[in-house]
Design a protein around this motif. Structure first.
Motif, mmCIF file in Angstrom:
data_model
loop_
_atom_site.group_PDB
_atom_site.id
_atom_site.type_symbol
_atom_site.label_atom_id
_atom_site.label_comp_id
_atom_site.label_asym_id
_atom_site.label_seq_id
_atom_site.Cartn_x
_atom_site.Cartn_y
_atom_site.Cartn_z
ATOM 1 N N MET A 67 -1.673 9.253 -8.600
ATOM 2 C CA MET A 67 -1.963 8.468 -7.513
ATOM 3 C C MET A 67 -1.659 7.229 -8.156
ATOM 4 N N HIS A 68 -1.571 6.692 -9.691
ATOM 5 C CA HIS A 68 -1.136 5.670 -9.627
ATOM 6 C C HIS A 68 0.372 5.476 -9.070
ATOM 7 N N ASN A 69 1.090 6.481 -9.046
ATOM 8 C CA ASN A 69 2.897 5.811 -8.316
ATOM 9 C C ASN A 69 2.429 5.667 -6.526
ATOM 10 N N ARG A 70 1.123 6.160 -6.432
ATOM 11 C CA ARG A 70 0.602 6.020 -5.302
ATOM 12 C C ARG A 70 0.668 4.961 -4.909
ATOM 13 N N LEU A 71 -0.586 4.457 -6.011
ATOM 14 C CA LEU A 71 -1.013 2.825 -5.813
ATOM 15 C C LEU A 71 -0.276 1.853 -5.994
ATOM 16 N N LEU A 72 0.394 1.953 -6.908
ATOM 17 C CA LEU A 72 1.822 0.946 -6.907
ATOM 18 C C LEU A 72 2.581 0.504 -6.244
ATOM 19 N N GLY A 82 -3.040 -8.588 2.414
ATOM 20 C CA GLY A 82 -3.589 -7.347 2.812
ATOM 21 C C GLY A 82 -5.215 -7.231 1.906
ATOM 22 N N SER A 83 -5.455 -5.789 2.570
ATOM 23 C CA SER A 83 -6.448 -4.802 1.979
ATOM 24 C C SER A 83 -5.318 -3.597 1.328
ATOM 25 N N LEU A 96 -9.861 6.785 -10.211
ATOM 26 C CA LEU A 96 -9.519 5.891 -8.971
ATOM 27 C C LEU A 96 -9.331 4.577 -9.314
ATOM 28 N N ARG A 97 -10.743 4.047 -8.927
ATOM 29 C CA ARG A 97 -11.453 2.585 -9.607
ATOM 30 C C ARG A 97 -10.750 1.985 -10.914
ATOM 31 N N ILE A 103 -3.677 -1.475 -11.463
ATOM 32 C CA ILE A 103 -2.252 -2.103 -10.429
ATOM 33 C C ILE A 103 -2.930 -3.651 -10.058
ATOM 34 N N PHE A 104 -4.400 -3.627 -9.564
ATOM 35 C CA PHE A 104 -4.823 -4.867 -8.290
ATOM 36 C C PHE A 104 -5.039 -6.115 -9.106
ATOM 37 N N GLY A 105 -5.880 -5.547 -10.533
ATOM 38 C CA GLY A 105 -6.870 -6.569 -11.012
ATOM 39 C C GLY A 105 -8.115 -6.006 -10.321
ATOM 40 N N GLY A 106 -9.175 -6.329 -11.730
ATOM 41 C CA GLY A 106 -11.030 -6.589 -11.483
ATOM 42 C C GLY A 106 -11.216 -7.210 -10.282
#
Length: 135
Positions: A67-72, A82-83, A96-97, A103-106
């Motif tokens: 999941m980290h690879n795909r979200l990065l 974007g969203s 996931l949260r 990656i995106f910042g809390g």
């Protein structure tokens, strides 16, 4: 007036995202495996085709890396405006949260959408899952 174009890509998104331009995407919706550690199969509504996928992992860190690879990569593609929407259930939503926040910042988290559905309780098994989450 500008022309709006859209594409839907079916399959493992990682390889497709790698060839896309940075900061070129307005919206990402991910419906990844949920870390159920089961093989899933079903039929189309008209029962004409069968489809299946494996959601079996060696451990939670294996799933986290997937999941980290795909979200990065999704982060690299998203425009500043974007969203991203990530669909999950109770199996690994906590993970996931945490990955999304890393990656995106809390401070970028906007809302949690709870998708509820009716399930009848089974007293022998206790409470049954009755929702999924979209971050």
């Amino acid at each position: 007036m500008s022309k709006i174009t859209s594409n839907i890509i079916l399959g493992d998104c990682l390889e497709s995202m790698k060839v896309m331009d940075e900061r070129s995407i307005d919206l990402v919706y991910l419906d990844p495996p949920f870390f159920t550690n089961r093989k899933h199969s079903s039929l189309t509504r008209d029962r004409s085709k069968k489809f299946s996928f494996n959601d079996i992992w060696s451990d939670l860190s294996d799933y986290a890396e997937f999941m980290h690879n795909r979200l990065l990569e999704a982060h690299r593609l998203l425009k500043d405006s974007g969203s991203i929407f990530v669909h999950c259930d109770k199996s690994a939503n906590f993970l996931l949260r945490a990955i999304l926040d890393e990656i995106f910042g809390g401070d970028q988290f906007r809302a949690e959408i709870i998708w509820t559905y009716k399930r009848w309780s089974n007293s022998a098994k206790g409470l049954l899952p009755a929702h999924q989450t979209i971050f």
